[in-house]
Design an enzyme around this catalytic site. Structure first.
Site, mmCIF file in Angstrom:
data_model
loop_
_atom_site.group_PDB
_atom_site.id
_atom_site.type_symbol
_atom_site.label_atom_id
_atom_site.label_comp_id
_atom_site.label_asym_id
_atom_site.label_seq_id
_atom_site.Cartn_x
_atom_site.Cartn_y
_atom_site.Cartn_z
ATOM 1 N N TYR A 53 0.849 -1.198 0.000
ATOM 2 C CA TYR A 53 0.000 0.000 0.000
ATOM 3 C C TYR A 53 0.876 1.236 0.000
ATOM 4 C CZ TYR A 53 -5.022 -0.280 0.086
ATOM 5 O OH TYR A 53 -6.315 -0.376 -0.297
ATOM 6 N N GLU A 55 -0.478 4.810 -0.528
ATOM 7 C CA GLU A 55 -1.301 6.008 -0.743
ATOM 8 C C GLU A 55 -0.446 7.261 -0.583
ATOM 9 O OE1 GLU A 55 -4.100 5.034 2.240
ATOM 10 O OE2 GLU A 55 -5.682 4.566 0.801
ATOM 11 N N ASP A 198 -6.769 13.577 -25.048
ATOM 12 C CA ASP A 198 -6.720 12.187 -24.583
ATOM 13 C C ASP A 198 -6.015 11.380 -25.671
ATOM 14 O OD1 ASP A 198 -7.199 9.560 -24.000
ATOM 15 O OD2 ASP A 198 -9.362 9.776 -23.694
ATOM 16 N N THR A 224 -3.851 6.142 -21.936
ATOM 17 C CA THR A 224 -3.668 4.794 -21.418
ATOM 18 C C THR A 224 -2.210 4.447 -21.666
ATOM 19 O OG1 THR A 224 -4.095 3.714 -23.532
ATOM 20 C CG2 THR A 224 -6.002 4.077 -22.105
ATOM 21 N N LYS A 227 -1.998 0.709 -25.051
ATOM 22 C CA LYS A 227 -2.361 0.591 -26.470
ATOM 23 C C LYS A 227 -1.077 0.678 -27.305
ATOM 24 C CE LYS A 227 -7.017 1.976 -25.336
ATOM 25 N NZ LYS A 227 -8.132 2.936 -25.460
ATOM 26 N N ARG A 233 -1.708 -2.522 -18.647
ATOM 27 C CA ARG A 233 -2.995 -1.839 -18.609
ATOM 28 C C ARG A 233 -2.904 -0.747 -17.552
ATOM 29 N NH1 ARG A 233 -5.688 -4.763 -21.691
ATOM 30 N NH2 ARG A 233 -7.246 -3.141 -21.820
HETATM 31 C C1 LIG Z 1 -9.155 3.281 -24.584
HETATM 32 C C2 LIG Z 1 -9.514 4.679 -24.359
HETATM 33 C C3 LIG Z 1 -9.900 5.130 -23.095
HETATM 34 C C4 LIG Z 1 -10.209 4.208 -21.949
HETATM 35 O O1 LIG Z 1 -9.183 3.476 -21.473
HETATM 36 P P1 LIG Z 1 -9.465 2.228 -20.481
HETATM 37 O O2 LIG Z 1 -8.095 1.844 -20.085
HETATM 38 O O3 LIG Z 1 -10.190 1.206 -21.283
HETATM 39 O O4 LIG Z 1 -10.269 2.722 -19.345
HETATM 40 C C5 LIG Z 1 -10.118 6.487 -22.928
HETATM 41 N N1 LIG Z 1 -9.997 7.352 -23.962
HETATM 42 C C6 LIG Z 1 -9.650 6.936 -25.195
HETATM 43 C C7 LIG Z 1 -9.544 7.936 -26.292
HETATM 44 C C8 LIG Z 1 -9.416 5.598 -25.449
HETATM 45 O O5 LIG Z 1 -9.110 5.194 -26.672
#
Ligand SMILES: *Cc1c(COP(=O)(O)O)cnc(C)c1O
Length: 415
Positions: A53, A55, A198, A224, A227, A233
């Site tokens: 932990y 925090e 994002d 994220t 990807k 993840r």
């Molecule tokens: C995949 C994605 C997310 C969400 O990510 P998670 O890890 O699945 O919660 C948010 N914004 C965009 C643009 C994405 O492609």
């Protein structure tokens, strides 16, 4: 990766892990949001940091025993700063959706207006889809692409002047064209809005310097890490120094509890990998492969949305091109060993559960070493599968070829 202990202890879980391993090895993964992490990333995920932990933040924790968690989190932050040139980084978000919620919560009040891209035009659920929690808290308004398939910046500016949003959001899960960072920033500045990008899908292409880095242009950048960036993840938030405190407070204690330190260790490793020259080669190859995919599909009469791709994926209007629905195309491809996802196209007349399009990405197969020759073969298969989508025998035959082909490109050599 023999999983000897799990094998002895828990046969049910072992069987599922082995099955998934075989599925990933033998299948053709074309889902645009997936990738194969390195063995080092997998090892970090399975490390003892999962027991701890922590925090708070490095040097400011609520519990003792933080000598090594501080090292790991600081490493992840420093490496991310170097990769993206960010002023401030928070590596604690558990994933992309929480990263966005944390960012919204840091800068918005309930009822504030946000301009984000319409989902069917390539936006993401977390950018204001009515079924999300954020859409119940904030007032999201969707902007769209124009007739030429590109973001309609003039319309975006008009909407910004009219609605006076507190936040203007860029970032997409299916839109495939280079964003004009300067225009976005200028529109936000003109109406006094905060700008946020994002980059969940394209973070790896940015880290690998295959596309221009948006981080200097935006107030806040969320992503994220799993990807194109090819890490565990997870999520991450980068921002200008003036937002640092608000973002950190919003992540903890505002939204999350203890950080997942095993995940943060894996992020540090993935960022270390992305800083190496080989990752630049990878990112460039991903875009090269996507361009070949676009060209070969177009040659065979498939309509590519947004006028093409600058990224790692294409959105294909299979209904408009071949009179096969997205759902049907997804099913037939799956039956033949090729995994994609059905996807809405801009202003799709069909429903989200049975839309007109499919989304196809090459970032995972590029990690396996596939190049131009292989992409051409894959497009031949895709076309044959969609053409013969009702013919079980043909699909089964293609599946045999796909499996054989995939075995030549091991995801984890010598497992
Ligand atoms: C995949 C994605 C997310 C969400 O990510 P998670 O890890 O699945 O919660 C948010 N914004 C965009 C643009 C994405 O492609």
């Amino acid at each position: 990766m023999a999983f000897e202990i799990i094998k002895k202890q828990d046969k049910q879980v072992f069987d599922a892990i082995s099955g998934e391993m075989k599925r990933q090895q033998e299948g053709m993964e074309l889902i645009a949001s997936e990738n194969y992490v390195s063995k080092a990333v997998l090892e970090a995920l399975g490390s003892v940091f999962t027991n701890k932990y922590s925090e708070g933040y490095p040097g400011k924790r609520y519990y003792g025993g933080q000598q090594y968690t501080d090292v790991i989190e600081s490493l992840a932050i420093e490496r991310a700063k170097k990769l993206f040139g960010a002023e401030h980084v928070n590596v604690q978000p558990h994933s992309g959706a929480p990263a966005n919620m944390i960012a919204y919560n840091a800068i918005l009040k309930p009822g504030d207006t946000v301009l984000g891209m319409d989902l069917s035009h390539g936006g993401h659920l977390t950018h204001g889809h009515p079924l999300t929690l954020s859409a119940q808290i904030y007032n999201f308004i969707g902007y769209k692409t124009g007739k030429d398939g590109l973001i309609d910046y003039k319309e975006l500016e008009k909407m910004a002047i009219k609605h006076k949003p507190k936040l203007i959001l860029a970032g997409f899960s299916a839109y495939t064209r280079q964003v004009d960072y300067k225009k976005f920033a200028a529109i936000a500045k003109k109406v006094g809005a905060i700008s946020m990008f994002d980059i969940a899908h394209i973070a790896g292409l940015i880290a690998g310097k295959a596309i221009e880095n948006p981080v200097p242009f935006f107030d806040i950048v969320t992503t994220t890490t799993h990807k194109t960036l090819r890490g565990p993840r997870g999520g991450m938030i980068m921002c200008k120094a003036e937002f640092a405190k608000a973002i950190d407070k919003s992540a903890f204690p505002g939204f999350q509890g203890g950080p997942h330190m095993n995940n943060i260790a894996a992020k540090a490793i993935a960022f270390g990998e992305a800083l190496k020259p080989a990752f630049k080669v990878y990112a460039k190859q991903v875009i090269k492969n996507a361009k070949i995919l676009e060209k070969e599909l177009t040659k065979r009469g498939y309509k590519i949305m947004f006028g093409g791709t600058d990224y790692h994926m294409v959105l294909i209007d299979v209904m408009g091109s071949k009179e096969v629905t997205g759902k049907e195309a997804e099913r037939a491809l799956d039956e033949a060993g090729i995994t994609v996802n059905k996807n809405m196209i801009p202003d799709d007349p069909r429903s989200p559960m049975d839309p007109s399009g499919i989304r196809v990405g090459v970032q995972a197969i590029t990690s396996r070493g596939m190049k131009e020759k292989e992409i051409k073969m894959i497009v031949e298969w895709i076309d044959a599968i969609i053409t013969a989508h009702n013919d079980k025998k043909t699909l089964a035959e293609i599946k045999k070829d796909v499996t054989k082909f995939c075995k030549r490109f091991p995801i984890y050599p010598k497992v």
